[in-house]
Design a protein around this motif. Structure first.
Motif, mmCIF file in Angstrom:
data_model
loop_
_atom_site.group_PDB
_atom_site.id
_atom_site.type_symbol
_atom_site.label_atom_id
_atom_site.label_comp_id
_atom_site.label_asym_id
_atom_site.label_seq_id
_atom_site.Cartn_x
_atom_site.Cartn_y
_atom_site.Cartn_z
ATOM 1 N N ASP A 18 3.873 -7.955 -1.959
ATOM 2 C CA ASP A 18 3.190 -8.990 -2.739
ATOM 3 C C ASP A 18 2.436 -8.377 -3.923
ATOM 4 O OD1 ASP A 18 4.114 -11.010 -1.073
ATOM 5 O OD2 ASP A 18 2.291 -11.070 0.153
ATOM 6 N N ALA A 19 1.767 -7.256 -3.663
ATOM 7 C CA ALA A 19 1.014 -6.591 -4.732
ATOM 8 C C ALA A 19 1.951 -6.079 -5.819
ATOM 9 C CB ALA A 19 0.188 -5.440 -4.155
ATOM 10 N N ALA A 20 3.107 -5.519 -5.409
ATOM 11 C CA ALA A 20 4.065 -5.002 -6.388
ATOM 12 C C ALA A 20 4.673 -6.123 -7.211
ATOM 13 C CB ALA A 20 5.158 -4.212 -5.665
ATOM 14 N N LEU A 21 5.015 -7.244 -6.572
ATOM 15 C CA LEU A 21 5.574 -8.383 -7.298
ATOM 16 C C LEU A 21 4.575 -8.939 -8.309
ATOM 17 C CD1 LEU A 21 7.387 -10.238 -4.377
ATOM 18 C CD2 LEU A 21 8.487 -9.061 -6.291
ATOM 19 N N ALA A 22 3.316 -9.018 -7.905
ATOM 20 C CA ALA A 22 2.295 -9.532 -8.816
ATOM 21 C C ALA A 22 2.101 -8.602 -10.010
ATOM 22 C CB ALA A 22 0.972 -9.707 -8.059
ATOM 23 N N ALA A 34 2.766 -6.769 8.392
ATOM 24 C CA ALA A 34 1.798 -7.421 7.498
ATOM 25 C C ALA A 34 1.410 -6.503 6.351
ATOM 26 C CB ALA A 34 0.558 -7.836 8.292
ATOM 27 N N GLU A 35 1.294 -5.199 6.635
ATOM 28 C CA GLU A 35 0.948 -4.254 5.571
ATOM 29 C C GLU A 35 2.099 -4.098 4.576
ATOM 30 O OE1 GLU A 35 -2.201 -1.289 7.869
ATOM 31 O OE2 GLU A 35 -0.043 -1.031 8.198
ATOM 32 N N TYR A 36 3.333 -4.104 5.094
ATOM 33 C CA TYR A 36 4.482 -4.054 4.188
ATOM 34 C C TYR A 36 4.516 -5.287 3.283
ATOM 35 C CZ TYR A 36 7.126 0.042 5.778
ATOM 36 O OH TYR A 36 7.559 1.322 6.021
ATOM 37 N N GLN A 37 4.260 -6.462 3.860
ATOM 38 C CA GLN A 37 4.275 -7.680 3.052
ATOM 39 C C GLN A 37 3.180 -7.649 1.998
ATOM 40 O OE1 GLN A 37 4.906 -11.561 4.962
ATOM 41 N NE2 GLN A 37 5.216 -10.462 6.885
ATOM 42 N N PHE A 92 1.918 -0.165 -2.158
ATOM 43 C CA PHE A 92 0.920 0.524 -1.338
ATOM 44 C C PHE A 92 -0.064 1.288 -2.217
ATOM 45 C CE2 PHE A 92 3.908 0.061 2.313
ATOM 46 C CZ PHE A 92 3.005 -0.463 3.231
ATOM 47 N N GLN A 93 0.459 1.886 -3.311
ATOM 48 C CA GLN A 93 -0.434 2.586 -4.227
ATOM 49 C C GLN A 93 -1.466 1.638 -4.831
ATOM 50 O OE1 GLN A 93 0.081 5.996 -3.492
ATOM 51 N NE2 GLN A 93 -0.114 6.325 -5.685
ATOM 52 N N LEU A 94 -1.021 0.433 -5.190
ATOM 53 C CA LEU A 94 -1.946 -0.539 -5.773
ATOM 54 C C LEU A 94 -3.050 -0.926 -4.805
ATOM 55 C CD1 LEU A 94 0.682 -2.854 -7.507
ATOM 56 C CD2 LEU A 94 -1.008 -1.415 -8.678
ATOM 57 N N HIS A 104 9.812 2.944 -7.177
ATOM 58 C CA HIS A 104 9.632 3.007 -5.730
ATOM 59 C C HIS A 104 8.727 1.799 -5.441
ATOM 60 C CE1 HIS A 104 11.194 7.209 -5.372
ATOM 61 N NE2 HIS A 104 10.835 7.195 -6.660
ATOM 62 N N PHE A 105 9.337 0.628 -5.369
ATOM 63 C CA PHE A 105 8.602 -0.619 -5.562
ATOM 64 C C PHE A 105 7.582 -0.877 -4.454
ATOM 65 C CE2 PHE A 105 8.499 -5.344 -6.307
ATOM 66 C CZ PHE A 105 8.036 -5.260 -7.610
ATOM 67 N N ILE A 106 8.012 -0.802 -3.209
ATOM 68 C CA ILE A 106 7.068 -1.049 -2.118
ATOM 69 C C ILE A 106 6.056 0.084 -2.030
ATOM 70 C CG2 ILE A 106 6.870 -1.233 0.393
ATOM 71 C CD1 ILE A 106 9.363 -2.933 0.395
#
Length: 314
Positions: A239-243, A232-235, A104-106, A98-100
């Motif tokens: 970004d956090a998930a990709l990293a 902006a919060e979705y982005q 948000f969890q991160l 559940h990538f995005i």
């Protein structure tokens, strides 16, 4: 097909028996002493070669569509040129994300390894100061079974440190949410609120008041009043998930993709910002939308592709 074709022209056909072997030897000597550079090198891998004498290798070199060398990292590295693209393996495929949501969890409060109720409360207090008043606090992944005696948390544990922040933090299995008093008020949950089908509002046995624990479908009573994240919060979450994926060497994911995530994935794909290959599984309840999307635009490409459907049986 052949990679090289040698054509020999002679003035005197009678000399062919002498000239052709000579030219052939010159060409052979040249190629024996010339190492063609690789277009791609995959290094630090674990490759099965099929050769009994040396069944495993660390690196593979490719030129065009051909494998030109298999061997150790050091040996194959000799085929690199300034134009060679080298990929440092391994690359993992995560078959269920559940990538995005994970992004948000991160960015949320981390409660998973909180060993006591006091540690649980302290971390939420610190996160409330970090995000500022008015922001919802979610995520968490708490596990009360880590605590002495394994008591379920209650809203009184966090109310004093979250007076200006509504809280709805989940247990790590996703089947319970702890809401603070502010969140309960926003959701209109009182002692008189009936349990929804498939859910349970845990109540104080003496007063009947909600303790803040909402089980299964009851968590939806709070989730429905949480504002939709901004773009902006979705982005920031993506970004956090990709990293995080890059940090662990994850190069491809099978994602449980909600339709409101799809436009963001598409924007990142078009901007060249995706660093994982995404195979999207969308909700079965909206299968018509997937059908219509595929009919109009196709399934996508190697970076972003829509395919499976997600449904629950129980």
């Amino acid at each position: 097909g052949a990679e090289y074709i040698a054509a020999v022209f002679t003035r005197n056909n009678s000399k062919q028996e002498e000239i052709i072997p000579l030219v052939s030897k010159l060409l052979a000597d040249h190629f024996m002493n010339t190492h063609p550079s690789a277009d791609w090198i995959l290094t630090n891998g674990h490759f099965w070669t099929g050769e009994p004498a040396s069944p495993w290798a660390e690196s593979v070199a490719m030129r065009g569509e051909r494998i030109i060398a298999v061997g150790s990292n050091a040996d194959v590295a000799k085929l690199a040129s300034p134009a060679t693209r080298t990929i440092d393996l391994p690359g993992f495929i995560d078959n269920h994300t559940h990538f995005i949501g994970g992004g948000f969890q991160l960015l949320s409060v981390d409660l998973r390894d909180a060993k006591t109720q006091a540690e649980f409360s302290r971390r939420i207090a610190e996160h409330a100061k970090k995000v500022g008043p008015g922001r919802w606090i979610q995520g968490g992944d708490w596990d009360h079974e880590n605590w002495p005696g394994a008591p379920l948390p209650a809203k009184e544990l966090i109310d004093a440190v979250t007076r200006e922040n509504p809280v709805a933090v989940e247990r790590l299995d996703g089947h319970m949410v702890l809401a603070n008093s502010l969140a309960l008020r926003k959701a209109g949950i009182t002692k008189d609120t009936p349990d929804p089908p498939g859910g349970l509002i845990v109540r104080d046995p003496k007063t009947g008041e909600p303790t803040g624990i909402l089980k299964d479908a009851a968590s939806g009573l709070v989730h429905r009043v949480i504002p939709e994240p901004s773009d902006a919060e979705y982005q920031a979450a993506l970004d956090a998930a990709l990293a995080e994926a890059a940090r662990h060497g994850v190069t491809s994911i099978d994602d449980i993709t909600l339709w409101n995530h799809w436009p963001l994935y598409k924007r990142y794909r078009e901007a060249g910002k995706l660093t994982v290959h995404i195979y999207a599984r969308t909700p079965m309840s909206e299968w018509e939308r997937q059908r219509d999307t595929v009919e109009r635009f196709g399934r996508g490409d190697d970076w972003l592709r829509v395919g499976g459907l997600k449904a629950f049986m129980d």
